[in-house]
Design an enzyme around this catalytic site. Sequence first.
Site, PDB file in Angstrom:
ATOM      1  N   HIS A   1      -4.863   9.417  -2.653  1.00  0.00           N
ATOM      2  CA  HIS A   1      -4.910   7.966  -2.916  1.00  0.00           C
ATOM      3  C   HIS A   1      -6.107   7.681  -3.806  1.00  0.00           C
ATOM      4  O   HIS A   1      -7.181   7.326  -3.325  1.00  0.00           O
ATOM      5  CB  HIS A   1      -5.085   7.185  -1.610  1.00  0.00           C
TER       6      HIS A   1
ATOM      7  N   ARG B   1      -7.835   5.184  -6.569  1.00  0.00           N
ATOM      8  CA  ARG B   1      -7.783   3.706  -6.496  1.00  0.00           C
ATOM      9  C   ARG B   1      -7.710   3.079  -7.878  1.00  0.00           C
ATOM     10  O   ARG B   1      -8.334   2.061  -8.133  1.00  0.00           O
ATOM     11  CB  ARG B   1      -9.002   3.186  -5.738  1.00  0.00           C
TER      12      ARG B   1
ATOM     13  N   ASP C   1      -4.406  13.820   1.767  1.00  0.00           N
ATOM     14  CA  ASP C   1      -4.404  12.371   2.013  1.00  0.00           C
ATOM     15  C   ASP C   1      -5.754  11.766   1.604  1.00  0.00           C
ATOM     16  O   ASP C   1      -6.248  10.830   2.238  1.00  0.00           O
ATOM     17  CB  ASP C   1      -4.090  12.051   3.485  1.00  0.00           C
TER      18      ASP C   1
ATOM     19  N   HIS D   1     -12.688   5.636   0.993  1.00  0.00           N
ATOM     20  CA  HIS D   1     -13.304   4.393   1.480  1.00  0.00           C
ATOM     21  C   HIS D   1     -14.808   4.606   1.503  1.00  0.00           C
ATOM     22  O   HIS D   1     -15.271   5.711   1.819  1.00  0.00           O
ATOM     23  CB  HIS D   1     -12.804   4.075   2.893  1.00  0.00           C
TER      24      HIS D   1
HETATM   25  O1  DOR Z   1      -5.712   6.692   6.628  1.00  0.00           O
HETATM   26  C1  DOR Z   1      -5.013   6.365   5.671  1.00  0.00           C
HETATM   27  N1  DOR Z   1      -5.569   5.923   4.533  1.00  0.00           N
HETATM   28  N2  DOR Z   1      -3.679   6.435   5.809  1.00  0.00           N
HETATM   29  C2  DOR Z   1      -2.868   5.916   4.876  1.00  0.00           C
HETATM   30  O2  DOR Z   1      -1.683   5.900   5.092  1.00  0.00           O
HETATM   31  C3  DOR Z   1      -3.415   5.300   3.654  1.00  0.00           C
HETATM   32  C4  DOR Z   1      -4.772   5.772   3.359  1.00  0.00           C
HETATM   33  C5  DOR Z   1      -5.485   4.888   2.348  1.00  0.00           C
HETATM   34  O3  DOR Z   1      -4.902   4.635   1.292  1.00  0.00           O
HETATM   35  O4  DOR Z   1      -6.600   4.459   2.606  1.00  0.00           O
HETATM   36 ZN    ZN Z   2      -1.608   8.836   2.440  1.00  0.00          ZN
END
Ligand code: DOR
Ligand code: ZN
Length: 450
Positions: free
Chosen positions: A65, A67, A307, A311
């Site tokens: 992911h 951003r 994944d 953050h």
């Molecule tokens: O913990 C997660 N963070 N699970 C997800 O499905 C999305 C991801 C995020 O994009 O922050």
């Molecule tokens: Zn994910």
Amino acid sequence: MTGNLLVQNAMMALPNGIVEGDLRIVNGIIHSIAPNGGLVAKKDEFVIDGTGLHLLPGAIDPHVHFRDPGNPEKEDLESGSRAAAAGGITSFLDMPNTVPNATNQVELEAKIALASKKAVSHHGFFIGATSNNVADLQSIDGMDGVCGIKIFMGSSTGDLLVHEQEHLENIFENTNGIIATHAEDENRLQSRIPQFKHRTDIAAHAECRDIECALIATKRASALAKDHDHRLHIVHLTSGVEADWLATNKGDLITTEVCTQHLTFDQDDVEKLGVRALMNPPIRYTEDRDTLWKRLKDGTIDCVVTDHAPHTLDAKSIGYPNAPAGMPGVETSLPLMLTHAIDGKCSVSDVVSWMCAGPAKVYGIEKKGSLIEGYDGDLTLVDLDTRRTITDDDVWTKVGWTPYAGMELTGLPMWTIVDGVPVHRRTPNGSFMGEPLVRPGQTGRVLRFS
Ligand code: DOR
Ligand code: ZN
């Protein structure tokens, strides 16, 4: 940009075993593999002495992911792909919960255009499903750079969500290509969240988003795949019961993956790491971790992913339950798995099949993921003899931390090569992070999926 390159005297992880020898790339393609060595350097090629290093195919992370667009200050396609390259990942597949969501052709074209300017590694993107964008999902069918359809069946970061049966049926019935599902059941989730509202201890997360939540959605998605004869990939499996259920029910239509963090952490680590270990679906229990390893080894689970969800620690500092879920990992996944291998959990060849050949097979990425003559010249040369302790200061991700801080890792990539071009380098006594060797957009191409 492609290159001519010769690696000499490396331990090469070939499809049928690890042997010492040389590998030559011509114009970005693996031209020759010489198990007994003997390839003589030519004057137009970049030569790497692989003595003491293991040569692996460039790894593929099919679940990140970044951003970009939306929050490039957390991770843009440049920083994310640099982090990937530093970790030996030469191809990544990016999820659609960016801002705006990647739910139509226009947004996907914009992401692909951004990546062509900013990324240093190969890239592909998911289109996000909504309850009413089937026409958009159809419109990108077969488009270069689009790897599949992502369905969040339970809510997580962002607002992408499709959980009603009629909408799911509509998507499975009327689209082609692979559907990747985040399998947590929204109804159960919403019925449980109020019961856990008073809890501020991190252990509540796995109790609230419980195994039943995941199992219901995994079974539902599997039934949809079978009813509509549709390829399905269930992302980030977390529980032993799901893995055991899939072992007997997965069939030919369904593939699945596990995250490095679910193979590494259990409830005790969650307790120690606090919100750093907060993610959806949650890190669960020792027995889940053990069963995930078992089902990875027996072939039920097809690949290992990160994944990667950048953050900031600042955003996380609000504490549980309001802290955002997710953790970075794209640059640590390969060293972490190789550390597990050296520690005896699996073999180096297992790691190659789970992180290189596995993702290529799941998503139909041709000529990647294996050291075979005629395949693309994406490589990483890793050092399996040295261990270094990683800290939050040692990472390329813009969010500047790692859940593995304090761990001793081996398997750090000394060189990462994309299409025969060295894109990242470390030196034995140099900095943990190493140095980038190319400018944004100079290397990496949009991926095609068969
Ligand atoms: O913990 C997660 N963070 N699970 C997800 O499905 C999305 C991801 C995020 O994009 O922050
Ligand atoms: Zn994910």
